[in-house]
Scaffold this active site. Structure first.
Site: not given
Ligand code: NAP
Ligand code: GCO
Length: 265
Positions: A146, A159
């Site tokens: 992240s 986080y």
């Molecule tokens: P999301 O839409 O909230 O999806 C998260 C996924 O994690 C869901 O499919 C959920 O599946 C699964 N999950 C959560 N807790 C779990 C558990 N205990 N066991 C199994 N599965 C679990 O999030 P996203 O934005 O796609 O993010 C995916 C990854 O990228 C995360 O690690 C997030 O921190 C990271 N990330 C996101 C962003 C962003 O801007 N969106 C940026 C940087 C990093 P179910 O609810 O179906 O179980």
């Molecule tokens: C927040 C966001 C971020 C992003 C992401 C950034 O509240 O600042 O959710 O943490 O999801 O991880 O890289």
């Protein structure tokens, strides 16, 4: 190097938390590159939905009900994947949660839950697949890190602590298992439009954009939120033989956020 080194033909890929969002997009790209897909969810309602989402893309994905924080459930899932598809060649630790709560108001239990899903689970799932990778003589682990692996911000202490830790777990898996031809790298997405960030993009009652939405667009040299597809090329690269000498690296895919001091007044 051949262009075919970017292909994933016949490889078994496990992407955690991949019924929708970033994990789903990465898994679909892996399938297009030739991989067989396994994904998990910890919500029974999402399991069928996930399988249908893949079917709609023409992908015959194998879905598993598994909470990635539970060591027994993970071991059971990895065993089933080995029996039903084959030994895991590629693992993406994607499942993650966030709780946006000012630190001084956050219960220790809430802090622990975030660290459990975002840091302990990648340890648990990696640990479960590494022996098979050693036996096979190769393996790829990609940890979804992240901006918060590098930066802090108000309300995301747990986080940021977990994603900072995940960066170091990445380097440590590289250090410990590089000798077995296992490459462990991270992808650090910028701000990506998914359900996780939906609350930060909600329209205001007067129809204007959320102040955080405006803040992120101003803070990103690309001047937009990322899409899940922005992450798929880097993920395929890190999963493929084209990256066999890339190890312990965090590839930030952030539209330039980490390079930028912010708009001048
Ligand atoms: P999301 O839409 O909230 O999806 C998260 C996924 O994690 C869901 O499919 C959920 O599946 C699964 N999950 C959560 N807790 C779990 C558990 N205990 N066991 C199994 N599965 C679990 O999030 P996203 O934005 O796609 O993010 C995916 C990854 O990228 C995360 O690690 C997030 O921190 C990271 N990330 C996101 C962003 C962003 O801007 N969106 C940026 C940087 C990093 P179910 O609810 O179906 O179980
Ligand atoms: C927040 C966001 C971020 C992003 C992401 C950034 O509240 O600042 O959710 O943490 O999801 O991880 O890289």
């Amino acid at each position: 190097m051949k262009m075919s080194d970017f292909r994933l033909d016949g490889k078994v890929a496990l992407v955690t938390g991949a019924t929708y969002g970033i994990g789903f997009a990465i898994a679909c790209a892996f399938a297009e590159a030739g991989a067989k897909i396994a994904f998990n969810t910890h919500s029974p309602a999402h399991l069928e939905e996930g399988i249908e989402n893949y079917k709609a893309q023409g992908i015959d994905a194998h879905g598993y009900l598994c909470d990635v924080t539970d060591e027994n459930q993970v071991a059971e899932m990895v065993k089933k994947i080995e029996e039903e598809i084959g030994t895991v060649d590629i693992l993406v630790n994607n499942a993650g949660i966030i709780k946006r709560i000012p630190m001084a108001e956050m219960d220790a239990a809430e802090f622990r839950r975030v660290v459990d899903v975002d840091l302990n689970a990648p340890f648990i799932v990696s640990k479960a697949v590494i022996p098979g990778m050693i036996e096979k003589g190769h393996g790829k682990i990609i940890n979804i890190c992240s901006m918060m692996s590098e930066l802090g911000r108000e309300t995301v202490s747990a986080y940021a602590a977990a994603k900072g830790g995940l960066k170091m777990l990445t380097r440590n898996i590289c250090s410990e298992y590089g000798q077995y031809n296992i490459q462990c790298n991270g992808i650090g997405p910028g701000y990506i439009a998914t359900p996780q960030t939906a609350p930060l993009r909600e329209k205001q009652p007067d129809g204007s954009r959320h102040p955080f939405d405006q803040f992120i667009v101003g803070r990103t040299p690309a001047a937009r939120w990322g899409s899940t597809e922005d992450l798929t090329g880097p993920a395929v690269f890190l999963a493929s033989d084209a990256s066999n000498f890339v190890n312990g690296h965090i590839l930030y895919v952030d539209g330039g956020i980490l390079a930028y001091i912010g708009k001048q007044p």
